[in-house]
Design an enzyme around this catalytic site. Sequence first.
Site, PDB file in Angstrom:
ATOM      1  N   TRP A 158     -88.300  39.068  48.617  1.00 19.67           N
ATOM      2  CA  TRP A 158     -87.719  37.358  48.680  1.00 19.67           C
ATOM      3  C   TRP A 158     -87.504  36.893  47.402  1.00 19.67           C
ATOM      4  O   TRP A 158     -86.649  35.681  47.333  1.00 19.67           O
ATOM      5  CB  TRP A 158     -88.602  36.820  49.753  1.00 19.67           C
ATOM      6  CG  TRP A 158     -89.923  36.677  49.268  1.00 19.67           C
ATOM      7  CD1 TRP A 158     -90.904  37.508  49.772  1.00 19.67           C
ATOM      8  CD2 TRP A 158     -90.502  36.011  48.000  1.00 19.67           C
ATOM      9  NE1 TRP A 158     -92.232  37.013  49.046  1.00 19.67           N
ATOM     10  CE2 TRP A 158     -91.869  36.083  47.935  1.00 19.67           C
ATOM     11  CE3 TRP A 158     -90.068  35.015  47.092  1.00 19.67           C
ATOM     12  CZ2 TRP A 158     -92.722  35.642  47.359  1.00 19.67           C
ATOM     13  CZ3 TRP A 158     -91.073  34.338  46.308  1.00 19.67           C
ATOM     14  CH2 TRP A 158     -92.440  34.857  46.146  1.00 19.67           C
ATOM     15  N   LYS A 182     -83.615  46.811  54.028  1.00 15.68           N
ATOM     16  CA  LYS A 182     -84.400  46.136  55.011  1.00 15.68           C
ATOM     17  C   LYS A 182     -84.823  44.815  53.944  1.00 15.68           C
ATOM     18  O   LYS A 182     -85.788  44.959  53.147  1.00 15.68           O
ATOM     19  CB  LYS A 182     -85.390  46.914  55.457  1.00 15.68           C
ATOM     20  CG  LYS A 182     -86.412  46.470  56.560  1.00 15.68           C
ATOM     21  CD  LYS A 182     -86.844  45.011  56.609  1.00 15.68           C
ATOM     22  CE  LYS A 182     -88.139  44.916  55.987  1.00 15.68           C
ATOM     23  NZ  LYS A 182     -88.625  43.313  55.651  1.00 15.68           N
ATOM     24  N   GLU A 258     -90.329  49.851  42.394  1.00 16.94           N
ATOM     25  CA  GLU A 258     -90.492  48.624  41.530  1.00 16.94           C
ATOM     26  C   GLU A 258     -91.545  47.803  42.005  1.00 16.94           C
ATOM     27  O   GLU A 258     -91.506  46.896  42.891  1.00 16.94           O
ATOM     28  CB  GLU A 258     -89.390  47.967  41.212  1.00 16.94           C
ATOM     29  CG  GLU A 258     -88.174  48.682  40.760  1.00 16.94           C
ATOM     30  CD  GLU A 258     -88.384  48.908  39.427  1.00 16.94           C
ATOM     31  OE1 GLU A 258     -89.159  48.271  38.656  1.00 16.94           O
ATOM     32  OE2 GLU A 258     -87.444  49.902  38.813  1.00 16.94           O
ATOM     33  N   LEU A 259     -92.863  47.899  41.428  1.00 20.37           N
ATOM     34  CA  LEU A 259     -94.180  47.238  42.042  1.00 20.37           C
ATOM     35  C   LEU A 259     -94.546  45.992  41.202  1.00 20.37           C
ATOM     36  O   LEU A 259     -93.833  45.418  40.553  1.00 20.37           O
ATOM     37  CB  LEU A 259     -95.379  48.361  42.219  1.00 20.37           C
ATOM     38  CG  LEU A 259     -94.779  49.600  42.782  1.00 20.37           C
ATOM     39  CD1 LEU A 259     -95.745  50.444  43.058  1.00 20.37           C
ATOM     40  CD2 LEU A 259     -93.963  49.344  44.303  1.00 20.37           C
ATOM     41  N   CYS A 292     -91.772  39.535  39.092  1.00 20.46           N
ATOM     42  CA  CYS A 292     -92.791  40.323  38.741  1.00 20.46           C
ATOM     43  C   CYS A 292     -92.898  40.417  37.323  1.00 20.46           C
ATOM     44  O   CYS A 292     -93.757  41.041  36.670  1.00 20.46           O
ATOM     45  CB  CYS A 292     -92.573  41.552  39.262  1.00 20.46           C
ATOM     46  SG  CYS A 292     -90.894  42.105  39.388  1.00 20.46           S
ATOM     47  N   GLU A 389    -101.332  39.009  40.307  1.00 15.97           N
ATOM     48  CA  GLU A 389    -100.173  38.191  40.109  1.00 15.97           C
ATOM     49  C   GLU A 389    -100.207  36.947  40.671  1.00 15.97           C
ATOM     50  O   GLU A 389    -100.537  36.634  42.043  1.00 15.97           O
ATOM     51  CB  GLU A 389     -98.990  39.002  40.759  1.00 15.97           C
ATOM     52  CG  GLU A 389     -98.279  40.091  40.053  1.00 15.97           C
ATOM     53  CD  GLU A 389     -97.003  40.856  40.578  1.00 15.97           C
ATOM     54  OE1 GLU A 389     -96.151  40.726  40.109  1.00 15.97           O
ATOM     55  OE2 GLU A 389     -97.121  41.081  41.966  1.00 15.97           O
TER      56      GLU A 389
HETATM   57  P1  ADP Z   1     -94.616  40.253  48.861  1.00 16.36           P
HETATM   58  O1  ADP Z   1     -96.159  40.078  48.799  1.00 16.36           O
HETATM   59  O2  ADP Z   1     -94.033  39.854  47.531  1.00 16.36           O
HETATM   60  O3  ADP Z   1     -94.113  39.572  49.919  1.00 16.36           O
HETATM   61  P2  ADP Z   1     -94.371  42.927  49.780  1.00 16.36           P
HETATM   62  O4  ADP Z   1     -94.621  43.991  49.064  1.00 16.36           O
HETATM   63  O5  ADP Z   1     -95.399  42.356  50.972  1.00 16.36           O
HETATM   64  O6  ADP Z   1     -94.083  41.669  48.993  1.00 16.36           O
HETATM   65  O7  ADP Z   1     -93.049  42.804  50.624  1.00 16.36           O
HETATM   66  C1  ADP Z   1     -91.975  43.197  50.124  1.00 16.36           C
HETATM   67  C2  ADP Z   1     -90.849  43.816  51.270  1.00 16.36           C
HETATM   68  O8  ADP Z   1     -91.663  44.916  51.625  1.00 16.36           O
HETATM   69  C3  ADP Z   1     -90.556  43.098  52.191  1.00 16.36           C
HETATM   70  O9  ADP Z   1     -89.232  43.294  52.583  1.00 16.36           O
HETATM   71  C4  ADP Z   1     -91.538  43.366  53.537  1.00 16.36           C
HETATM   72  O10 ADP Z   1     -91.104  42.804  54.721  1.00 16.36           O
HETATM   73  C5  ADP Z   1     -91.619  44.754  53.356  1.00 16.36           C
HETATM   74  N1  ADP Z   1     -93.052  45.293  53.773  1.00 16.36           N
HETATM   75  C6  ADP Z   1     -94.146  44.580  53.811  1.00 16.36           C
HETATM   76  N2  ADP Z   1     -95.211  45.551  54.197  1.00 16.36           N
HETATM   77  C7  ADP Z   1     -94.633  46.507  54.447  1.00 16.36           C
HETATM   78  C8  ADP Z   1     -95.098  47.898  55.191  1.00 16.36           C
HETATM   79  N3  ADP Z   1     -96.356  48.049  55.461  1.00 16.36           N
HETATM   80  N4  ADP Z   1     -94.150  48.698  55.181  1.00 16.36           N
HETATM   81  C9  ADP Z   1     -92.921  48.630  54.767  1.00 16.36           C
HETATM   82  N5  ADP Z   1     -92.255  47.427  54.308  1.00 16.36           N
HETATM   83  C10 ADP Z   1     -93.264  46.519  54.198  1.00 16.36           C
END
Ligand code: ADP
Length: 484
Positions: A158, A182, A258-259, A292, A389
Amino acid sequence: MNNFDDLRRTLPTGLWIDGEQTAAVDGGVFAVQDPATGAHIADVADARVKDAVRALDSAERVQEEWAATAPRQRSTILRAAWERVIDRTEDFALLMTMEMGKALAESRGEVAYGAEFLRWFSEEAVRIQGRYTTSPSGNGRILVTKVPVGPTLAVTPWNFPLAMGTRKIGPALAAGCTIIVKPAEDTPLTMLLLAEVFAEAGLPPGVLSVLPASDAVAVTEPLLADPRLRKVTFTGSTRVGKILIGASAENVLRTSMELGGNAPFVVFDDADVDAAVDGAMAAKMRNGGEACTAANRLIVANSVREEFTSKLTARISALTLGPGTDAETDIGPLVNEKQRRNVATLVDDAVAAGARVRTGGHSVDGPGYFFEPTVLDNVPANSLITTQEIFGPVAAITGFDTEAEGIAAANATEYGLAAYIYTQSVDRAFRVADKIDSGMVGVNRGVISDVAAPFGGMKQSGLGSEGGTEGIEEYLETKYIGFA
Ligand code: ADP
């Protein structure tokens, strides 16, 4: 005042599948809110398993045809999409500010940056290279070509609702891949508007789908398990990245990840302190700290630490906190209450461990998810804020003495995305940049993202690169054809 009501009436809020808006299979929707007020701004269709399968059906149906289009045609569509996004800069900027919270000036910057990936990859689409050579033995000729990987799933976060999508969609389309996006549940509207823009730009139905979903797992799991999918590209937390890498094993998917990051911002004793303060403002406060690449740890030579800290504190305490739609706002709200609680927990933990609050330090009462722009000094090396973070407007400062200590502190993390160093010595800049374990190093600059440079991390910050000439490779397979 803003004119969001006018824009809202025209926004797509359905799923985007097969070139058109459509309701979710069960008619479900979920709410999107304005983080500056907590107010409801839209209901968006909530994709379920069957919708995901529908999107993959359409991607698979057109994959071969899309891969066979002339590169110039793909290029022209990407270029037309870039022009349309730029033409609608104000709409995209306002939409991002409304669903994500960042100040309008930042949103406008993201429109320019995010759209640029479409222009850049429109130029890369016609430059996919191969190779032809003779075997060293003389007994055969080697032809190497590049072919699109195939149907791709993109999962985006987001914090940059447009750019994190275009950085994946641009190279995927340029390479000849179909793609299903997604978007994050907090900010699905921007991607839906982009899908509409792509349709206007001439993208054939089925090539791009957008699946907003309140349950990310329900939508992504069946796609990852479906042998028709060939790649997953993700931007988000390391925790979720690991889940997706694990799930990719079953069908041996190509992955781009990209983590998370934990960027060090190292100010050496020979730095131009004023320039370092300018750089720290950008590296820390850009996007309200929700990036990030944000400077997570300000690691400052003790001989200049007080000067740096007091100048930075003066700048940060002068920032105006407010709704992103207000013209005078520098820092908007955090995206949601969960994020704000996380920032508050990290600050409280650091203060309990001995950090000194130089300005800010608290959540702001009232509607919206505001957190005061904050400077913490004397942050203990092992506190949570130095290992996780922050993703908020909080500058955490620690000191060091020798160059070796500065480098060791910078590398003391399992992450390796971005790092920043400030020094006026060219020798030191090269020496230190070589020793820092991260995919990107900024020297005397606080913003390093550039569409023409490879964006990517080492260690637990990820796999692969986005942007640059490297970005399109992530969407191409190498194929060798041997001739007699
Ligand atoms: P943040 O902590 O910045 O919200 P996330 O890694 O939780 O980042 O989320 C990034 C994206 O990954 C979002 O689109 C979220 O809906 C999706 N997401 C979160 N959990 C999962 C999962 N277990 N499998 C697939 N997508 C996921």
